[in-house]
Design a protein around this motif. Structure first.
Motif, PDB file in Angstrom:
ATOM      1  N   LEU A  87     -17.335  -4.471 -13.328  1.00 45.77           N
ATOM      2  CA  LEU A  87     -17.914  -3.211 -13.249  1.00 45.77           C
ATOM      3  C   LEU A  87     -19.307  -3.308 -12.957  1.00 45.77           C
ATOM      4  O   LEU A  87     -19.988  -3.782 -14.002  1.00 45.77           O
ATOM      5  N   VAL A  88     -19.724  -2.625 -12.050  1.00 48.90           N
ATOM      6  CA  VAL A  88     -21.324  -2.851 -11.710  1.00 48.90           C
ATOM      7  C   VAL A  88     -21.794  -1.548 -12.148  1.00 48.90           C
ATOM      8  O   VAL A  88     -21.594  -0.276 -11.487  1.00 48.90           O
ATOM      9  N   ALA A  89     -22.704  -1.502 -13.054  1.00 46.16           N
ATOM     10  CA  ALA A  89     -23.373  -0.264 -13.546  1.00 46.16           C
ATOM     11  C   ALA A  89     -22.458   1.038 -13.318  1.00 46.16           C
ATOM     12  O   ALA A  89     -22.944   2.005 -12.754  1.00 46.16           O
ATOM     13  N   PRO A  90     -21.206   1.150 -13.925  1.00 43.93           N
ATOM     14  CA  PRO A  90     -20.491   2.173 -14.002  1.00 43.93           C
ATOM     15  C   PRO A  90     -20.817   3.465 -14.625  1.00 43.93           C
ATOM     16  O   PRO A  90     -21.600   3.606 -15.457  1.00 43.93           O
TER      17      PRO A  90
ATOM     18  N   ALA B 186     -14.794   5.887 -18.074  1.00 41.53           N
ATOM     19  CA  ALA B 186     -13.599   6.574 -18.876  1.00 41.53           C
ATOM     20  C   ALA B 186     -12.472   6.602 -18.049  1.00 41.53           C
ATOM     21  O   ALA B 186     -11.348   6.132 -18.859  1.00 41.53           O
ATOM     22  N   ALA B 187     -12.435   6.495 -16.859  1.00 40.98           N
ATOM     23  CA  ALA B 187     -11.093   6.512 -16.091  1.00 40.98           C
ATOM     24  C   ALA B 187     -10.545   5.055 -16.241  1.00 40.98           C
ATOM     25  O   ALA B 187      -9.159   4.888 -16.261  1.00 40.98           O
ATOM     26  N   VAL B 188     -11.448   3.986 -16.185  1.00 41.21           N
ATOM     27  CA  VAL B 188     -10.940   2.511 -16.337  1.00 41.21           C
ATOM     28  C   VAL B 188     -10.258   2.504 -17.706  1.00 41.21           C
ATOM     29  O   VAL B 188      -9.218   1.879 -17.818  1.00 41.21           O
ATOM     30  N   ASN B 189     -10.948   2.951 -18.628  1.00 42.40           N
ATOM     31  CA  ASN B 189     -10.343   2.826 -20.176  1.00 42.40           C
ATOM     32  C   ASN B 189      -9.209   3.511 -20.338  1.00 42.40           C
ATOM     33  O   ASN B 189      -8.182   3.144 -20.832  1.00 42.40           O
TER      34      ASN B 189
ATOM     35  N   LEU C  80     -14.742   4.776  -9.476  1.00 42.24           N
ATOM     36  CA  LEU C  80     -13.136   4.797  -9.789  1.00 42.24           C
ATOM     37  C   LEU C  80     -12.366   5.045  -8.814  1.00 42.24           C
ATOM     38  O   LEU C  80     -11.188   4.960  -8.762  1.00 42.24           O
ATOM     39  N   ASP C  81     -12.950   5.033  -7.582  1.00 48.59           N
ATOM     40  CA  ASP C  81     -11.966   5.154  -6.167  1.00 48.59           C
ATOM     41  C   ASP C  81     -11.362   4.092  -6.032  1.00 48.59           C
ATOM     42  O   ASP C  81     -10.245   3.647  -5.533  1.00 48.59           O
ATOM     43  N   ASP C  82     -11.718   3.012  -6.984  1.00 50.94           N
ATOM     44  CA  ASP C  82     -11.179   1.659  -6.645  1.00 50.94           C
ATOM     45  C   ASP C  82      -9.989   1.528  -7.894  1.00 50.94           C
ATOM     46  O   ASP C  82      -9.893   0.119  -7.966  1.00 50.94           O
ATOM     47  N   LEU C  83      -9.762   2.291  -8.454  1.00 55.91           N
ATOM     48  CA  LEU C  83      -8.793   2.220  -9.422  1.00 55.91           C
ATOM     49  C   LEU C  83      -7.518   1.333  -8.973  1.00 55.91           C
ATOM     50  O   LEU C  83      -6.687   0.733  -9.597  1.00 55.91           O
ATOM     51  N   PRO C  84      -6.845   1.672  -7.814  1.00 57.72           N
ATOM     52  CA  PRO C  84      -5.676   1.149  -7.168  1.00 57.72           C
ATOM     53  C   PRO C  84      -6.044  -0.454  -7.245  1.00 57.72           C
ATOM     54  O   PRO C  84      -5.182  -1.186  -7.238  1.00 57.72           O
ATOM     55  N   LEU C  85      -7.025  -0.855  -6.789  1.00 59.79           N
ATOM     56  CA  LEU C  85      -7.759  -2.336  -6.599  1.00 59.79           C
ATOM     57  C   LEU C  85      -7.863  -2.874  -7.914  1.00 59.79           C
ATOM     58  O   LEU C  85      -7.201  -4.089  -8.332  1.00 59.79           O
ATOM     59  N   LEU C  86      -8.189  -2.153  -9.087  1.00 57.43           N
ATOM     60  CA  LEU C  86      -8.530  -2.514 -10.328  1.00 57.43           C
ATOM     61  C   LEU C  86      -7.219  -2.704 -11.118  1.00 57.43           C
ATOM     62  O   LEU C  86      -6.991  -3.357 -11.985  1.00 57.43           O
ATOM     63  N   SER C  87      -6.057  -2.007 -10.585  1.00 57.14           N
ATOM     64  CA  SER C  87      -4.922  -1.972 -11.424  1.00 57.14           C
ATOM     65  C   SER C  87      -4.023  -3.258 -11.045  1.00 57.14           C
ATOM     66  O   SER C  87      -2.864  -3.223 -11.487  1.00 57.14           O
TER      67      SER C  87
ATOM     68  N   PHE D  17      -7.891  -3.454 -19.130  1.00 59.08           N
ATOM     69  CA  PHE D  17      -8.505  -4.134 -20.062  1.00 59.08           C
ATOM     70  C   PHE D  17      -8.074  -5.607 -19.730  1.00 59.08           C
ATOM     71  O   PHE D  17      -6.783  -5.841 -19.214  1.00 59.08           O
ATOM     72  N   PRO D  18      -8.842  -6.732 -19.944  1.00 56.96           N
ATOM     73  CA  PRO D  18     -10.225  -6.832 -20.107  1.00 56.96           C
ATOM     74  C   PRO D  18     -11.032  -6.320 -18.614  1.00 56.96           C
ATOM     75  O   PRO D  18     -10.474  -6.603 -17.839  1.00 56.96           O
ATOM     76  N   HIS D  19     -12.189  -5.990 -18.955  1.00 52.46           N
ATOM     77  CA  HIS D  19     -12.799  -5.699 -17.695  1.00 52.46           C
ATOM     78  C   HIS D  19     -14.517  -6.152 -18.218  1.00 52.46           C
ATOM     79  O   HIS D  19     -14.832  -5.991 -19.494  1.00 52.46           O
ATOM     80  N   ARG D  20     -15.372  -6.583 -17.461  1.00 54.92           N
ATOM     81  CA  ARG D  20     -16.885  -6.779 -17.705  1.00 54.92           C
ATOM     82  C   ARG D  20     -17.606  -6.100 -16.911  1.00 54.92           C
ATOM     83  O   ARG D  20     -17.706  -5.510 -15.922  1.00 54.92           O
TER      84      ARG D  20
END
Length: 214
Positions: A191-194, A200-203, A176-183, A208-211
Motif C-alpha cells: 500500500l502506497v501512502a494509503p 480501514a477498508a483493507v483492514n 481501495l478501488d483495488d480491493l478486488p486485486l488486493l483480495s 493481511f499481511p500488507h506493507r
C-alpha cells in the motif's frame, strides 16, 4: 479484451506484479495534470471558445453537477495533444514519480516478476509515460465510457495473466478501488501512502499481511 480497457501484451511465463498509476506510481492525479496542460494548449492554440467551455465543465465538476467520468471523457474529446502538449505533460508527470514505487518495481523485476501497469487513466497518454505493458481505460471506441477500475480492472488483470501464463504475485496500489486485486489469494500487498479510508477498508476486509510505503 475487457470492455473499457485497452491493453498491450507480451507473452511471458512466471509471476506478475500489478502497479496502479494515480496516487501510486505518480504522486497525484494524472488527469488533473492532463487538464492543466490541455487548458494551456487551448490558449496557445487560440481555441478560446473551447477553453471557455472547458472551464465551465471544470467548474460544474467542482460543484459536483457532473460526474468525474463525464468530465474526463469530455476533456479527452476536446483536447488537441500536439508535441508541445505532450512534452509539457510528460515533464510534469516525471516530477511526480514516486521513487519508493520505482524501487519496489525494480525489486520485483529482479525477482523475475513481469511488471504490468493497470490504471483507470486514459490509454491515450499512458504510453507517453510508461514504456512497458499496461492496461488502461480505452479513450476511443468506448461508447459506454466504461472505466478500467474495481472489478473491471481485476478481470482485465485476470485475463492478461491467464493469456500470458502468469500468476499475480504482487499488487502495488494506494486506493481501495483495488480491493478486488488486493483480495486475490496469495498476493503480496504493498500500500502506497494509503488514506485512512483505504487503510480501514483493507483492514476491515482482513487483507493481511500488507506493507505500507510512502
Amino acid at each position: 479484451m475487457v470492455e473499457g480497457c485497452g491493453k498491450m501484451t507480451l507473452p511471458l511465463t512466471g509471476t506478475l506484479t500489478v502497479v496502479d498509476l494515480d496516487g501510486t506510481l505518480v504522486n497525484g492525479n494524472t488527469l488533473h495534470v492532463f487538464m492543466r496542460c490541455s487548458l494551456a494548449a487551448m490558449i496557445r492554440q487560440k481555441r478560446l471558445y473551447t477553453a471557455v467551455k472547458f472551464c465551465i465543465m471544470a467548474f460544474m465538476r467542482k460543484l459536483k453537477l457532473v460526474s468525474h467520468r463525464r468530465m474526463k471523457f469530455y476533456v479527452l474529446a476536446i483536447t488537441v495533444a500536439d508535441d508541445t502538449f505532450r512534452k509539457d505533460f510528460v515533464n510534469k508527470i516525471k516530477s511526480k514519480i514516486r521513487r519508493s514505487v520505482i524501487e519496489e518495481i525494480e525489486r520485483c523485476r529482479r525477482e523475475g516478476s513481469k511488471i504490468l501497469l493497470v490504471t483507470a487513466a486514459a490509454d491515450i497518454y499512458v504510453p507517453w509515460i510508461w514504456q512497458e505493458d499496461y492496461i488502461a481505460t480505452s479513450t476511443f471506441g468506448n461508447v459506454a465510457h466504461k472505466e478500467c477500475r474495481g472489478t473491471v480492472k481485476a478481470e482485465a488483470v485476470r485475463q492478461y495473466a491467464e493469456k500470458n501464463s502468469l500468476k499475480v504475485h504482487t499488487v502495488i496500489t494506494d486506493h481501495l478501488d483495488d480491493l478486488p486485486l488486493l483480495s486475490l489469494p496469495d498476493v503480496r500487498r504493498i500500500l502506497v501512502a494509503p488514506s485512512a479510508t483505504t487503510l480501514a477498508a483493507v483492514n476491515f476486509a482482513g487483507l493481511f499481511p500488507h506493507r505500507i510505503i510512502d
